[in-house]
Design an enzyme around this catalytic site. Structure first.
Site, mmCIF file in Angstrom:
data_model
loop_
_atom_site.group_PDB
_atom_site.id
_atom_site.type_symbol
_atom_site.label_atom_id
_atom_site.label_comp_id
_atom_site.label_asym_id
_atom_site.label_seq_id
_atom_site.Cartn_x
_atom_site.Cartn_y
_atom_site.Cartn_z
ATOM 1 N N LYS B 76 16.049 9.705 24.693
ATOM 2 C CA LYS B 76 16.433 10.910 23.956
ATOM 3 C C LYS B 76 15.368 11.333 22.952
ATOM 4 O O LYS B 76 15.028 12.519 22.860
ATOM 5 C CB LYS B 76 17.765 10.630 23.242
ATOM 6 N N THR B 78 12.231 10.628 23.103
ATOM 7 C CA THR B 78 11.066 11.063 23.876
ATOM 8 C C THR B 78 11.230 12.516 24.315
ATOM 9 O O THR B 78 10.287 13.320 24.216
ATOM 10 C CB THR B 78 10.895 10.143 25.104
ATOM 11 N N ARG B 99 15.190 11.096 13.050
ATOM 12 C CA ARG B 99 15.624 10.079 12.088
ATOM 13 C C ARG B 99 14.475 9.110 11.789
ATOM 14 O O ARG B 99 13.606 8.892 12.619
ATOM 15 C CB ARG B 99 16.791 9.275 12.662
ATOM 16 N N LYS B 110 11.888 -5.443 21.057
ATOM 17 C CA LYS B 110 10.856 -4.429 21.262
ATOM 18 C C LYS B 110 11.529 -3.061 21.339
ATOM 19 O O LYS B 110 12.607 -2.919 21.895
ATOM 20 C CB LYS B 110 10.134 -4.695 22.573
ATOM 21 N N ALA B 278 24.968 5.572 13.752
ATOM 22 C CA ALA B 278 25.787 6.579 14.438
ATOM 23 C C ALA B 278 27.174 6.046 14.757
ATOM 24 O O ALA B 278 27.924 6.684 15.486
ATOM 25 C CB ALA B 278 25.075 7.037 15.702
ATOM 26 N N PHE B 306 22.954 7.871 19.653
ATOM 27 C CA PHE B 306 23.814 7.480 20.778
ATOM 28 C C PHE B 306 24.119 8.664 21.709
ATOM 29 O O PHE B 306 23.350 9.625 21.772
ATOM 30 C CB PHE B 306 25.105 6.823 20.271
ATOM 31 N N PHE B 386 11.566 8.919 34.782
ATOM 32 C CA PHE B 386 10.840 7.659 34.609
ATOM 33 C C PHE B 386 9.813 7.571 35.730
ATOM 34 O O PHE B 386 10.029 8.091 36.822
ATOM 35 C CB PHE B 386 11.812 6.469 34.663
ATOM 36 N N TRP B 414 7.357 11.963 29.110
ATOM 37 C CA TRP B 414 6.821 10.625 28.834
ATOM 38 C C TRP B 414 5.409 10.526 29.411
ATOM 39 O O TRP B 414 4.491 10.101 28.739
ATOM 40 C CB TRP B 414 7.742 9.564 29.474
#
Lengths: 561, 561
Positions: B76, B78, B99, B110, B278, B306, B386, B414
């Site tokens: 999200k 990204t 945020r 990670k 959230a 979220f 992706f 991305w």
């Protein structure tokens, strides 16, 4: 008598004609790549400056210390700032190097570590609140380590850490007595392993001490890795290196390690960086800051916490040793009010002239003069002038010093800024040139811990003997066995007295120093010897200063000082 | 098949051609007085800009939300960053509003909240570590209040606070499970009053929620004053105003309240400010940041935490209501991988094409589409691509949307940055112009708390009914009695499922939402309804990411991502 009213520190600070930090950087002949702005009036100086300036001769380091502090106040930071301003006023290139104030105490009692009157560092609100975030970074690194320790135990405890023997404590930059003794890990098997724990104030963290003693980023990491966090069930020390998190802790401290540049009310550059406790740590700003100030200026005026028995002793035996700094002169700050208290006057009688008490109190100053002389250093006494002081008293102190063959000058830096410290500045310059300097620490590292402690107690405090508690005796053996015997010693003692009894003012004689317990700060590189009870987490008073704090309609800080 | 390797996020970020923040400020036509630098690549924007720009028309707000998150990832942030870049690439003036990431979790797993690939905000190391110190300021304000509370009780407890009914918890920005349940104040009468306590992670603090919902400094102070810290022995609420420390807390947050400006990899301005949980909070960046971005740009692309059942619902029912923002369009992010998980595919089988699972998983997307439609807002589905996705699956999602009469676009941000989001950007522009917008929150403030909760459960989650525990029923009465019935509701529910059972993926039907407990965040201005167990202090994994972290010889962050 005419009633004169004076402005408050925050009023003076907020009215100051502050220069942009870029102007201060230009004044220091810094180029754009040498610094980063933090707001318009603060900067972080790049560590790469050491490389760039490596051929430049270091400036002279002037250490400001004082008699034992009393509730009457001695004004050591004010004199440090004022002397820096005065040196610039008479044409020298001087930089002030101070400790970063801790935010926690400013919520409790009025007061701060940014000087006072017309000898302050600014922007004082920023400096006394979050500043550039260094102390927050130290809090974070300290508490990340605590989380890694408890997580390690929770996840199987491969290193066999005994939860009853963890010496690493969590920290907050807050005066919060309810956190002094806590039990953590409650709530069942999903919440970790229950154990006794406690919080210190951040400036008492070993991470802060390391931050101030590290010579560069690699040395920082090496020292962090060496920290002992506790012991195994077989009583072997467990280090940060065993937990493999020294890289992460270094990462958390990476940006903070760059020293902070601000200015004084008279636009003298001031580097404010690091601020460890002067009892369980060594009480001086960072080595990196002091050394960088020496690269950038011809004179660095810096201070050490509490009186000369704690701050100067540690500056000279610990910091100067690790940093390979040879101070050029020491300024011992004294006030008539504080000397009168040392001579038996009560706090509510200090406004009255009292030469009898003053004469009796001189013994405290005398001991600190002897201590600095024992280190082989040129010194001058700065008689810090409070606005309601009696002339006769000031004159008495000055002539007493003259009789002893000790240089002394009046410092009126609170009221007059640098102009009030020019005589002091000239005397400082003179003694760095003309007087002999045989500086050497008072002990060598190959002496035993017991010997080192005894030397400090006898030569600096004037104690007749040192007692070690049964616990301390066991620890002495253990620490030597662990290979820590060659570290310097960091004494944790009451700042109010030369002895370990805070009620004994003046110059107590024929007393014993009792070492209750030892603490290994192996990463910082010293063994703490605790005498009496040392408070590592202050509490708040009944009416905390916070009750007066606010932000004005136009966004200005209110009630800070 | 050729094996293609891709650079890591931190490699891409560290190789980016970053502009000085002064250049980004110029691009926004800011003058010197409008901002303060924090290092070379970060700035804080002055709150006085609101006054200066008050006649300027506000830009359009685009909200990015998503399907229910799965371990497969949805990207999200990204897409938010990529869409912002894409809008600029096609000639619009767009600003990204995100945020602030919490530092604690970055030490554990990670991952971060700074986007990914060629759609990131930079400098990512700074943003993911201490940034400009806002979260540290919030930690400090939260814990100062805790210290004031315990000090008040220790000093005589004039307000008659029942130590067993204190609801205010301490916080750290750290994943530290051992602090979830603690006992504080141990050690005898000098150390305060023993009581049960616990630490949350800072982003779960009500101070963070307030920070994000305040419209200005005065509103911040007003909200801080209204916070309920516990109850008296007579069960009357005790507020910060009763303790008289709202001024001090405001002072601690004063500088942090100015929004932070950074940039994306393509030099699109990004405002990153505030980051509440959230679940027990509302999960959006600060109102001040979103509104300032709208003043400075023609489009603000912002996200909510979220999935749409939590983040978007709260953005629309809480944040938009307080801020009086009318969003112009909503982007729902979905990925083939995550939809397949919602359709029953296992995590280790996501690499294989699986149209059966994908088709089954579309129901989750469908519910979120219906929710956004219920709010009366134009929407577009962004299929976040992706690199190893199967074309057939992407095509299926796009054509499914077309059949439903819902706009959808592929987002390859991305891999390609803004260029991979231009089609999405054009569709966003089109729907803000051409589609009808009947935005309204789903409930009105005069409805009862029970009604509000039931509306959310039925209309947003698709629940058939709501059960209230006996405790929650008592609290409903109490809260209405205390005058808190007119506040909006903030649901704390599992983010993984539309229901309160995290294992129920897809679109569960015929289920009950159980409200276990309520929590009054009166300062933030909402009542939290807790369903199931909500984790407010995460723990560390067996092998925390910290083990890989380090600083390179030349001072660069290593192992952050």
């Amino acid at each position: 008598m005419t009633k004169v009213t004076y402005k408050s520190d925050i009023e003076i600070a907020q009215e100051a004609s502050i220069e942009k930090i870029s102007t201060i950087c230009e004044q220091l002949q810094l180029e754009e790549e040498d610094w980063e702005p933090y707001g318009k009036y603060k900067a972080k100086l790049s560590l790469s400056l050491f490389d760039k300036l490596r051929t430049k001769k270091d400036g002279k380091v002037i250490l400001v210390t004082s008699i034992n502090p009393t509730p009457a106040g001695e004004g050591k930071s004010t004199v440090t700032v004022g002397l820096g301003q005065a040196l610039n006023a008479i044409g020298e290139k001087a930089i002030v190097a101070l400790r970063e104030p801790s935010l926690g105490p400013s919520m409790g009692l009025k007061g701060g570590a940014a000087g006072g009157g017309y000898s302050q560092v600014i922007p004082m609100e920023d400096i006394n609140l979050h500043f550039t975030g260094d102390i927050h970074a130290i809090t974070t690194a300290n508490n990340a380590l605590a989380a890694f320790i408890d997580n390690h135990i929770h996840r199987g405890n491969e290193l066999k850490i005994d939860p009853r023997k963890i010496v690493w404590k969590r920290v907050l930059d807050m005066n919060d007595r309810a956190l002094r003794q806590v039990v953590v890990g409650l709530g069942g098997p999903l919440q970790g392993v229950p154990r006794e724990d406690g919080f210190d104030i951040t400036v008492a963290s070993e991470v802060m001490a390391i931050f101030c003693l590290a010579s560069d980023m690699n040395d920082l990491k090496r020292r962090l890795a060496a920290m002992v966090i506790g012991y195994t069930y077989d009583h072997e020390p467990v280090t940060v290196a065993d937990l493999k998190v020294e890289g992460a802790l270094t990462l958390l401290l990476k940006d903070a390690l760059a020293p902070n540049l601000v200015q004084t009310l008279e636009n003298t550059p001031a580097i404010i960086h690091g601020g460890p406790f002067a009892n369980i740590a060594h009480g001086c700003n960072s080595i990196i800051a002091t050394k960088l100030a020496a690269k950038l200026g011809d004179y660095v005026v810096t201070e050490a916490g509490f009186g000369a028995d704690l701050g100067a002793e540690k500056f000279l035996n610990i910091k100067a040793r690790y940093a390979q700094i040879k101070p050029s002169a020491v300024v011992i700050v004294a006030t008539a009010r504080a000397l009168k208290m040392h001579g038996g006057a009560k706090k509510d009688e200090l406004a009255s002239e009292n030469l009898v008490a003053l004469k009796a109190g001189m013994a405290n100053l005398q001991k600190h003069i002897e201590t600095i002389q024992a280190f082989g250093l040129p010194l001058v006494v700065a008689v810090n002038h409070f606005v309601n002081d009696h002339e006769e008293e000031i004159d008495y102190i000055l002539s007493w010093c003259q009789e002893q063959g000790v240089k002394a000058e009046r410092a009126e830096v609170w009221l007059k800024g640098g102009a009030g410290g020019e005589a002091l500045a000239r005397t400082v310059l003179a003694i760095t040139e003309s007087e002999e300097n045989h500086f050497a620490p008072l002990y060598t590292l190959d002496q035993s811990l017991e010997e080192k402690i005894t030397i400090i107690a006898q030569k600096v405090y004037g104690a007749s003997r040192v007692d070690f508690s049964p616990k301390a005796l066991v620890q002495l053996k253990e620490f030597e066995h662990n290979g820590w015997g060659t570290l310097p010693v960091c004494m944790a003692k009451s700042q109010y007295s030369l002895s370990d009894d805070p009620t004994k003012l003046g110059r107590p004689t024929d007393f014993t120093i009792t070492v209750r317990e030892l603490k290994a700060s192996v990463g910082a590189g010293f063994i703490v010897a605790l005498t009496g009870n040392v408070m590592t987490m202050p509490g708040l008073p009944k009416h905390p200063a916070a009750l007066q704090m606010d932000v004005t309609e136009d966004g200005k800080a209110k009630g800070l000082f």
